[in-house]
Design a protein around this motif. Structure first.
Motif, PDB file in Angstrom:
ATOM      1  N   VAL A 117       0.856  -1.183   0.000  1.00  0.00           N
ATOM      2  CA  VAL A 117       0.000   0.000   0.000  1.00  0.00           C
ATOM      3  C   VAL A 117       0.893   1.234   0.000  1.00  0.00           C
ATOM      4  CG1 VAL A 117      -1.825   1.231   1.230  1.00  0.00           C
ATOM      5  CG2 VAL A 117      -1.695  -1.259   1.362  1.00  0.00           C
ATOM      6  N   GLY A 118       0.622   2.174  -0.882  1.00  0.00           N
ATOM      7  CA  GLY A 118       1.410   3.401  -0.927  1.00  0.00           C
ATOM      8  C   GLY A 118       2.478   3.350  -2.003  1.00  0.00           C
ATOM      9  N   HIS A 119       3.251   4.424  -2.084  1.00  0.00           N
ATOM     10  CA  HIS A 119       4.250   4.540  -3.138  1.00  0.00           C
ATOM     11  C   HIS A 119       5.578   4.923  -2.517  1.00  0.00           C
ATOM     12  CE1 HIS A 119       1.001   4.110  -5.981  1.00  0.00           C
ATOM     13  NE2 HIS A 119       0.314   4.935  -5.221  1.00  0.00           N
ATOM     14  N   PRO A 120       6.508   3.979  -2.444  1.00  0.00           N
ATOM     15  CA  PRO A 120       7.698   4.146  -1.609  1.00  0.00           C
ATOM     16  C   PRO A 120       8.634   5.272  -1.995  1.00  0.00           C
ATOM     17  CG  PRO A 120       7.788   2.098  -2.871  1.00  0.00           C
ATOM     18  CD  PRO A 120       6.420   2.636  -3.024  1.00  0.00           C
ATOM     19  N   LEU A 121       8.671   5.688  -3.242  1.00  0.00           N
ATOM     20  CA  LEU A 121       9.637   6.739  -3.574  1.00  0.00           C
ATOM     21  C   LEU A 121       9.083   8.138  -3.336  1.00  0.00           C
ATOM     22  CD1 LEU A 121      11.811   5.622  -6.605  1.00  0.00           C
ATOM     23  CD2 LEU A 121      12.311   5.604  -4.190  1.00  0.00           C
ATOM     24  N   ARG A 122       7.843   8.220  -2.878  1.00  0.00           N
ATOM     25  CA  ARG A 122       7.364   9.540  -2.469  1.00  0.00           C
ATOM     26  C   ARG A 122       8.138   9.964  -1.236  1.00  0.00           C
ATOM     27  NH1 ARG A 122       0.825   9.792  -3.146  1.00  0.00           N
ATOM     28  NH2 ARG A 122       0.819   9.506  -5.399  1.00  0.00           N
ATOM     29  N   LYS A 123       8.397  11.253  -1.141  1.00  0.00           N
ATOM     30  CA  LYS A 123       9.256  11.726  -0.057  1.00  0.00           C
ATOM     31  C   LYS A 123       8.631  11.492   1.315  1.00  0.00           C
ATOM     32  CE  LYS A 123      12.915  13.248  -2.089  1.00  0.00           C
ATOM     33  NZ  LYS A 123      14.256  12.815  -1.751  1.00  0.00           N
ATOM     34  N   ASP A 124       7.294  11.381   1.371  1.00  0.00           N
ATOM     35  CA  ASP A 124       6.693  11.194   2.689  1.00  0.00           C
ATOM     36  C   ASP A 124       6.526   9.714   3.045  1.00  0.00           C
ATOM     37  OD1 ASP A 124       4.793  10.825   0.787  1.00  0.00           O
ATOM     38  OD2 ASP A 124       3.452  12.428   1.459  1.00  0.00           O
ATOM     39  N   TYR A 125       7.059   8.814   2.247  1.00  0.00           N
ATOM     40  CA  TYR A 125       7.052   7.404   2.630  1.00  0.00           C
ATOM     41  C   TYR A 125       8.318   7.131   3.441  1.00  0.00           C
ATOM     42  CZ  TYR A 125       6.182   2.429   2.488  1.00  0.00           C
ATOM     43  OH  TYR A 125       5.908   1.135   2.855  1.00  0.00           O
ATOM     44  N   VAL A 126       8.159   6.602   4.633  1.00  0.00           N
ATOM     45  CA  VAL A 126       9.325   6.371   5.498  1.00  0.00           C
ATOM     46  C   VAL A 126      10.100   5.153   4.991  1.00  0.00           C
ATOM     47  CG1 VAL A 126      10.075   5.915   7.849  1.00  0.00           C
ATOM     48  CG2 VAL A 126       8.045   7.303   7.434  1.00  0.00           C
ATOM     49  N   ILE A 127      11.392   5.317   4.847  1.00  0.00           N
ATOM     50  CA  ILE A 127      12.193   4.288   4.159  1.00  0.00           C
ATOM     51  C   ILE A 127      12.101   2.918   4.822  1.00  0.00           C
ATOM     52  CG2 ILE A 127      14.306   5.124   5.310  1.00  0.00           C
ATOM     53  CD1 ILE A 127      15.819   4.073   2.832  1.00  0.00           C
ATOM     54  N   THR A 128      11.978   2.885   6.153  1.00  0.00           N
ATOM     55  CA  THR A 128      12.010   1.585   6.818  1.00  0.00           C
ATOM     56  C   THR A 128      10.629   0.934   6.962  1.00  0.00           C
ATOM     57  OG1 THR A 128      12.035   2.838   8.848  1.00  0.00           O
ATOM     58  CG2 THR A 128      14.126   1.907   8.132  1.00  0.00           C
TER      59      THR A 128
ATOM     60  N   CYS B 109      21.383 -12.908   6.395  1.00  0.00           N
ATOM     61  CA  CYS B 109      21.483 -12.948   7.856  1.00  0.00           C
ATOM     62  C   CYS B 109      20.706 -11.818   8.521  1.00  0.00           C
ATOM     63  CB  CYS B 109      22.941 -12.860   8.298  1.00  0.00           C
ATOM     64  SG  CYS B 109      23.924 -14.259   7.766  1.00  0.00           S
ATOM     65  N   SER B 110      20.763 -10.628   7.942  1.00  0.00           N
ATOM     66  CA  SER B 110      20.207  -9.487   8.672  1.00  0.00           C
ATOM     67  C   SER B 110      19.599  -8.420   7.778  1.00  0.00           C
ATOM     68  CB  SER B 110      21.319  -8.831   9.477  1.00  0.00           C
ATOM     69  OG  SER B 110      22.225  -8.223   8.580  1.00  0.00           O
ATOM     70  N   GLY B 111      19.528  -8.655   6.497  1.00  0.00           N
ATOM     71  CA  GLY B 111      19.095  -7.604   5.583  1.00  0.00           C
ATOM     72  C   GLY B 111      20.272  -6.815   5.043  1.00  0.00           C
ATOM     73  N   GLY B 112      21.452  -7.020   5.638  1.00  0.00           N
ATOM     74  CA  GLY B 112      22.651  -6.336   5.152  1.00  0.00           C
ATOM     75  C   GLY B 112      22.484  -4.839   5.228  1.00  0.00           C
ATOM     76  N   PHE B 113      23.017  -4.144   4.247  1.00  0.00           N
ATOM     77  CA  PHE B 113      22.865  -2.683   4.304  1.00  0.00           C
ATOM     78  C   PHE B 113      21.591  -2.223   3.599  1.00  0.00           C
ATOM     79  CE2 PHE B 113      25.877  -1.196   0.598  1.00  0.00           C
ATOM     80  CZ  PHE B 113      25.207  -2.025  -0.282  1.00  0.00           C
ATOM     81  N   TYR B 114      20.671  -3.161   3.389  1.00  0.00           N
ATOM     82  CA  TYR B 114      19.371  -2.771   2.840  1.00  0.00           C
ATOM     83  C   TYR B 114      18.349  -2.673   3.971  1.00  0.00           C
ATOM     84  CZ  TYR B 114      21.386  -3.709  -1.693  1.00  0.00           C
ATOM     85  OH  TYR B 114      22.182  -3.676  -2.800  1.00  0.00           O
ATOM     86  N   ASP B 115      18.478  -1.617   4.773  1.00  0.00           N
ATOM     87  CA  ASP B 115      17.529  -1.441   5.864  1.00  0.00           C
ATOM     88  C   ASP B 115      16.383  -0.594   5.317  1.00  0.00           C
ATOM     89  OD1 ASP B 115      16.205  -1.161   8.174  1.00  0.00           O
ATOM     90  OD2 ASP B 115      17.708   0.051   9.201  1.00  0.00           O
ATOM     91  N   ASN B 116      15.482  -1.219   4.562  1.00  0.00           N
ATOM     92  CA  ASN B 116      14.457  -0.416   3.910  1.00  0.00           C
ATOM     93  C   ASN B 116      13.142  -1.160   3.734  1.00  0.00           C
ATOM     94  OD1 ASN B 116      14.780  -2.061   1.651  1.00  0.00           O
ATOM     95  ND2 ASN B 116      16.380  -0.761   0.830  1.00  0.00           N
ATOM     96  N   TYR B 117      12.219  -0.506   3.057  1.00  0.00           N
ATOM     97  CA  TYR B 117      10.832  -0.957   2.983  1.00  0.00           C
ATOM     98  C   TYR B 117      10.627  -2.296   2.293  1.00  0.00           C
ATOM     99  CZ  TYR B 117      11.226   0.806  -1.810  1.00  0.00           C
ATOM    100  OH  TYR B 117      11.634   1.016  -3.093  1.00  0.00           O
TER     101      TYR B 117
END
Ligand code: SF4
Lengths: 541, 176
Positions: A117-128, B109-117
């Motif tokens: 859900v949502g669009h990740p490259l929008r600036k308001d999408y939190v990277i994690t 192991c941990s996602g490596g340096f890809y800590d992302n969505y």
């Protein structure tokens, strides 16, 4: 040498692009992407812009068309009927930014999963913000219209799922095939299984921190990505790198090209049942890895370049060791060819199989060896030479049929041409430094860091704030192992890019794959896939 | 026909007395059949593991399978995205017991340096893992090191224990 960005209103953009294609010879759509200007300093207009990058048929010129998208509707007209490549290009923009392309035949996500859900490259999408996917989609929404278009009922064909975990699809590509006996009547491709958020990661790292991420785009030739990325930042900042650095980049870049082609052809031979070739071709590759790990500290993921030059100078004895790698490579090519070049089974399985015509290749945005195998001699190293490629004596290798055989042979021959380039470059390599002494870009020498307060501050600022790239937008490209590898960078003037878009050559080749294998046999689809060298790190990013 | 002498009748060296576990473990550990779930750069490095210079067959594990049903060692070599996760789990579930899992490289192991969505922060959120290998990518030697550790581990197991304890207790985010 900044390239100009033409801004066109969103009502006119389709018309403009059509005109550029028909009247100005811009036959190749390199990439479609978008920029989210939320929080961009000084930006007042609409939030999103869509960017089209086009190349003309001589490969000498490119043009960037930018259009601001209406904030209310977020809609533009599609150009997927003008360029085949736009189909996947626009899908990616939709997936990552949520821009709608009216008239697109199949506007759905391409990299992220269907429960996202949502669009990740929008600036308001939190990277994690990860989102769990619990099941794989069935792809029938794509298959049904295809079958209808071909005049088949669903129960007349056998649906066969190939991948993503399948030896022929190398772990990350999924195809759904509609089979009539052994023939494929319709096919769709699903990707995104190795989408690792390269572009989003770029927006939270400094320009130098991005270099390790570029290693992992096309991981079979990491250094070529390092070079492509660093070159675009250098071009953007108008930095000339030292001559010695240029020559070393050519040498290690061509060495990487050799290894990339070696992996592709070796894997293709395995898929054809010729395991022996794999052993032959992999031996010199391991030798090359040893050289690279001595030079860069890593076998595969080298991160060898720096913005403005290189991280290390050549070690003593480098030239001799490279020469030995080149000799073993020549021998391995001879050995492999002696097994297949006149082998009836090999010829039957590869000739006139998986044909790509030049016209289709251009429309689909296919570049590199896959394009050259169709007979089109387009190579950025010759058409838009950089790093003195025009002064080296080497041939652009072309095929004639655009089939699997041609693609393999073009790669073998390109390995031989790369060997020629390396030998010439090693003879001509000048002395001097390997990185620019521009202190706004390159780290100061260690004695200055430890010996003077200026040096220490210089190092500190470069590491913590990053290299400051002037505000602007820029596209630059190099000839990587799979074709034109481009980087479109938007800078807001700080040390962290506002946006980086990689133009991955095999993304567009893969977008065309389902069309290429239509009406061929299943076994041919397997070798066709292997011969086009789809590297997941590159197309999924 | 002459009768054989007494020492001829003895079975000499031709009989081995051992425990069943030892015999089975010996066979299992030196003929591991790996299924390589190679998705990314680490998968390319696995090709070097298999190729002639490093040569995985020195460790009896060269019969690389692409079907999970024929394998007992799962090598996850590469980044696993959320999109890939259900597939990895399915592959693991399809492998017959006993089975072992190697997580090769920082990403697995941990996602490596890809800590992302998009990246799963370690495959042990989905399936149980026996051995982790550090590196991005690990060198082939590091892979062999972990393979030897798996062999040692399998040598200590008993055929009476059908499901291994930590596998039974394992609950990943896809085992809702
Ligand atoms: S650990 Fe490193 S080398 Fe391995 S898949 Fe991840 S990024 Fe690639």
């Amino acid at each position: 040498m900044h390239n100009k960005v033409y801004e066109v209103s969103h009502e006119k953009v389709r018309e403009t692009i059509l005109n550029l294609k028909e009247n100005e010879d811009f036959t190749l759509l390199l990439d479609v992407t978008a920029t989210d200007y939320l929080n961009y300093p000084g930006h007042k207009a609409e939030r999103f812009a869509v960017v089209y990058i086009l190349r003309d048929s001589t490969f000498k010129n490119e043009v960037i068309i930018k259009t601001m998208v209406d904030d209310e509707t977020l809609t533009l007209l599609t150009i997927s009927d003008i360029y085949y490549a736009a189909n996947w290009g626009e899908r990616e923009v939709f997936d990552q930014y949520g821009i709608i392309f009216e008239g697109h035949p199949n506007l759905k996500r391409v990299l992220n999963h269907h429960q996202f859900v949502g669009h990740p490259l929008r600036k308001d999408y939190v990277i994690t913000d990860g989102q769990i996917c619990t099941e794989t989609e069935d792809l029938m929404d794509e298959m049904r219209p295809l079958l209808k278009q071909k005049g088949y009922e669903e129960d007349e064909v056998m649906l066969l799922n190939v991948g993503p975990s399948h030896p022929a699809t190398h772990g990350t590509i999924r195809n759904l095939l509609a089979m009539e006996g052994e023939s494929i009547v319709a096919a769709t491709t699903e990707i995104g299984y190795l989408h690792r958020g390269f572009e989003k990661a770029c927006e939270t790292h400094t320009y130098s921190q991005i270099i390790p991420y570029t290693d992992r785009l096309n991981y079979c030739s990491a250094i070529l990505n390092n070079i492509g990325y660093c070159k675009s930042i250098e071009d953007m900042m108008d930095i000339e790198i030292p001559e010695r650095a240029k020559f070393i980049r050519v040498i290690v870049g061509e060495l990487s090209r050799i290894m990339d082609h070696a992996v592709c052809n070796a894997a293709n031979c395995v898929d054809l049942g010729g395991l022996t070739n794999f052993w032959y071709i992999f031996n010199p590759r391991d030798e090359a890895y040893e050289v690279l790990s001595k030079l860069t500290g890593a076998r595969l993921t080298n991160s060898y370049t720096r913005i403005g030059g290189l991280s290390y100078d050549l070690y003593d004895g480098f030239a001799e060791e490279v020469e030995s790698v080149l000799r073993s490579t020549e021998k391995s090519i001879d050995d492999a060819l002696s097994l297949i070049a006149r082998n009836k089974i090999f010829l039957d399985r590869t000739q006139d199989v998986g044909i790509i015509t030049e016209e289709f290749a251009i429309s689909a945005g296919i570049t590199g060896p896959n394009l050259r195998s169709t007979g089109s001699p387009r190579d950025m190293r010759q058409d838009k030479p950089y790093y003195h490629y025009d002064s080296f004596d080497f041939d652009v290798v072309v095929g004639s049929h655009g089939d699997v055989y041609d693609r393999m042979m073009v790669r073998f021959e390109e390995m031989i041409q790369s060997i020629r380039i390396i030998r010439q470059a090693i003879k001509q390599i000048p002395d001097g430094s390997i990185i620019t002494d521009n202190r706004a870009v390159a780290l100061p020498p260690k004695d200055q860091v430890y010996g003077s307060i200026e040096g220490m501050m210089n190092q500190f600022k470069l590491v913590f704030e990053g290299v400051k790239v002037p505000k602007g937008e820029y596209y630059s490209s190099t000839e990587a192992a799979n074709g034109e590898l481009g980087f479109y960078v938007v800078s807001d003037g700080s040390g962290t890019p506002h946006k980086v878009k990689c133009r991955p050559p095999c993304y567009y080749a893969l977008g065309a794959y389902s069309k290429i294998i239509e009406n061929t046999m299943l076994a041919d689809a397997v070798v066709t896939m292997a011969s086009m060298n789809f590297i997941a790190g590159e197309f999924d990013r | 026909m002459e009768l054989k002498k007494e020492e001829d009748l003895s079975l000499g060296d031709s009989v081995l007395v051992t425990k069943l576990d030892t015999a089975v473990n010996w066979a299992r550990s030196y003929s591991m059949w790996p299924m390589v779930f190679g998705t990314a750069c680490c998968g390319i490095e696995f090709m070097s593991v298999a190729a002639s210079k490093h040569d995985i067959s020195r460790f009896g594990a060269e019969v690389v399978r692409f079907s999970p049903r024929q394998a007992d060692l799962l090598v996850v070599a590469g980044t696993i995205s959320y999109k890939q996760a259900p597939i990895l789990k399915k592959i693991y579930d399809q492998m017959p017991e006993p089975k072992w899992v190697i997580s090769m490289g920082a990403c697995a192991c941990s996602g490596g340096f890809y800590d992302n969505y998009t990246t799963v922060q370690g495959i042990d959120q989905i399936i149980p893992v026996d051995e982790y290998i550090a590196g991005c990518p690990p060198r082939p030697e590091a892979f062999f090191d972990s393979l030897i550790r798996i062999q040692e581990k399998s040598n200590r197991e008993s055929i009476l224990e059908k499901d291994r304890q930590h596998d039974r207790d394992f609950k990943g985010f896809l085992d809702a």
